[in-house]
Design a protein around this motif. Structure first.
Motif, mmCIF file in Angstrom:
data_model
loop_
_atom_site.group_PDB
_atom_site.id
_atom_site.type_symbol
_atom_site.label_atom_id
_atom_site.label_comp_id
_atom_site.label_asym_id
_atom_site.label_seq_id
_atom_site.Cartn_x
_atom_site.Cartn_y
_atom_site.Cartn_z
ATOM 1 N N LYS A 1 45.813 -16.987 11.083
ATOM 2 C CA LYS A 1 45.048 -16.229 10.086
ATOM 3 C C LYS A 1 45.322 -16.840 8.706
ATOM 4 O O LYS A 1 46.189 -16.357 7.975
ATOM 5 N N PRO A 2 44.619 -17.903 8.337
ATOM 6 C CA PRO A 2 44.947 -18.660 7.116
ATOM 7 C C PRO A 2 45.040 -17.807 5.855
ATOM 8 O O PRO A 2 45.972 -17.987 5.062
ATOM 9 N N ALA A 3 44.114 -16.894 5.637
ATOM 10 C CA ALA A 3 44.144 -16.092 4.414
ATOM 11 C C ALA A 3 45.360 -15.171 4.399
ATOM 12 O O ALA A 3 46.051 -15.043 3.375
ATOM 13 N N VAL B 1 47.274 -24.917 2.075
ATOM 14 C CA VAL B 1 47.172 -25.717 3.292
ATOM 15 C C VAL B 1 45.723 -26.159 3.490
ATOM 16 O O VAL B 1 44.815 -25.318 3.564
ATOM 17 N N HIS B 2 45.511 -27.458 3.565
ATOM 18 C CA HIS B 2 44.180 -27.959 3.909
ATOM 19 C C HIS B 2 43.888 -27.626 5.374
ATOM 20 O O HIS B 2 44.801 -27.674 6.223
ATOM 21 N N PRO B 3 42.640 -27.294 5.706
ATOM 22 C CA PRO B 3 42.326 -26.933 7.101
ATOM 23 C C PRO B 3 42.749 -27.968 8.133
ATOM 24 O O PRO B 3 43.035 -27.614 9.285
ATOM 25 N N ALA B 4 42.812 -29.243 7.720
ATOM 26 C CA ALA B 4 43.223 -30.277 8.675
ATOM 27 C C ALA B 4 44.631 -30.050 9.202
ATOM 28 O O ALA B 4 44.989 -30.532 10.280
ATOM 29 N N TYR B 5 45.437 -29.297 8.443
ATOM 30 C CA TYR B 5 46.836 -29.088 8.810
ATOM 31 C C TYR B 5 47.131 -27.674 9.288
ATOM 32 O O TYR B 5 48.296 -27.304 9.467
ATOM 33 N N ASP B 6 46.091 -26.875 9.482
ATOM 34 C CA ASP B 6 46.302 -25.480 9.861
ATOM 35 C C ASP B 6 47.196 -25.334 11.085
ATOM 36 O O ASP B 6 48.161 -24.572 11.081
ATOM 37 N N ASN B 7 46.869 -26.036 12.143
ATOM 38 C CA ASN B 7 47.649 -25.894 13.376
ATOM 39 C C ASN B 7 49.068 -26.419 13.218
ATOM 40 O O ASN B 7 50.028 -25.832 13.734
ATOM 41 N N TRP C 1 45.886 -33.661 -0.223
ATOM 42 C CA TRP C 1 46.616 -34.735 0.445
ATOM 43 C C TRP C 1 45.777 -35.556 1.426
ATOM 44 O O TRP C 1 45.957 -36.778 1.513
ATOM 45 N N PRO C 2 44.839 -34.977 2.183
ATOM 46 C CA PRO C 2 44.041 -35.821 3.083
ATOM 47 C C PRO C 2 43.245 -36.901 2.366
ATOM 48 O O PRO C 2 42.785 -37.853 2.998
#
Length: 361
Positions: free
Chosen positions: A107-109, A88-94, A143-144
């Motif tokens: 918690k991304p990791a 997941v790219h950070p832009a899509y975290d939420n 993807w971004p």
């Protein structure tokens, strides 16, 4: 040649809180009543306890027995949502956080580690259910940057795919241990969204034999990619098949990118089977010719039609497109057994025991 199995139906778009969409047993009875022969099961706790399925043969036998009562098989398990979370790219975290179990959200990791384990569990559960293919997404880091503006830094895409391959290689090895194909749905929003990106991914995982394709022509219509030529190129990697229709009608205002419009207003949009532009007659012919051995599974998504109508129409549509392959050539009535001597006479050649001048050797 093998006759394609079907029709099947992907349950993800139909799962709900009220009967008959609330439990696996109810959904199986509902699907059977519409004429489906199999269900593709998303790995959500509401339908399957993935950890138990990975460890317990009796649990899997019971699950299959419950479906057998309705004449329903399992076509594949699906970890589309978990696979998305592998990368997941950070832009899509939420936006993607809701796909994860509650204890790893934000918690991304930890979310990624959970997703990896989930997909590995699905490999083991698939084997216990007697399945040979699994459906998933690849996730996306690049993807971004799909459109090359602003100019991408040198090596950015290479680095993204190297990392994607690093994350998926141990998962693919887990599928190899279980004898199950891991079929990535080629889909916009994923780093694997066309043939070129799939090939790039294969290079990062050393052409791993378990890295396969879930073929869905609707996504190619929206990208304006030749979905028939795709089968010609990649047929030996296709392990799953979503039967989904789409249309693309560009205007003077909007094209492939859709202008941030709703699905109803986009030039490219998904449609119920038979309402779009996909040439399913040609697709099923190619799949039969290339000996596709899996299931033809309806994935219903339509901007206009009610889902119940799409599901009701889907089973006969798929059934009528499945080609029961012939056991022999159409002109076998004129065939005769091989006679090499006769063949040589037809070609004007001397018997094998004679020389070129008719002399016996």
């Amino acid at each position: 040649m093998k006759t394609i199995k079907g029709p099947g139906i992907f349950l993800a778009q139909f799962l709900g809180d009220e009967a008959p969409y609330d439990t696996l047993d109810h959904l199986a009875e509902w699907a059977a009543g519409l004429g489906y022969k199999a269900v593709q099961i998303p790995c959500t706790p509401k339908l399957i306890d993935l950890e138990t399925a990975a460890e317990s043969q009796s649990y899997c036998d019971d699950l299959r027995g419950r479906l057998d009562k309705h004449g329903i098989a399992v076509s594949e398990l699906s970890t589309h949502l978990q696979g998305q979370l592998v990368a997941v790219h950070p832009a899509y975290d939420n936006l993607f956080d809701g796909f994860a179990a509650e204890h790893v959200r934000g918690k991304p990791a930890e979310r990624q580690a959970w997703a990896v384990e989930q997909v590995k569990l699905a490999a083991r559960a698939s084997r216990r259910l007697g399945l040979d293919a699994h459906a998933t997404f690849s996730g996306a880091l690049a993807w971004p940057y799909v459109y090359p503006w602003p100019q991408r830094p040198a090596g950015l895409i290479d680095e993204a795919f190297a990392e994607l391959g690093k994350r998926w290689r141990p998962i693919l090895d887990a599928f190899e241990e279980q004898g199950v194909d891991c079929a990535f749905e080629i889909h916009p929003g994923e780093d694997l969204h066309d043939g070129a990106t799939f090939e790039r991914f294969l290079d990062t995982v050393d052409q791993h034999l378990r890295a396969r394709i879930l073929y869905d022509p609707s996504h190619f219509v929206l990208q304006q990619l030749d979905y028939l030529a795709f089968i010609d190129i990649y047929h030996d990697r296709i392990s799953c098949f979503h039967v989904k229709d789409a249309e693309f009608r560009p205007t003077g205002r909007s094209g492939v990118y859709g202008g941030y419009q709703s699905w109803v207003d986009r030039p490219g949009r998904f449609r119920s089977l038979g309402d779009g532009q996909v040439d399913f007659g040609a697709i099923f012919s190619k799949m039969a010719a290339y000996d596709y051995r899996g299931w033809a599974v309806l994935e219903w998504e339509c901007a206009l039609k009610h889902p119940e109508d799409g599901a009701r129409e889907g089973a006969p549509f798929i059934r009528d497109h499945i080609i029961r392959v012939t056991p022999h050539a159409f002109d076998d009535f004129a065939a005769s057994r091989t006679d090499r001597a006769a063949n040589r006479r037809i070609l004007g050649l001397p018997p094998e025991h004679q020389g070129s001048r008719g002399e016996f050797q």
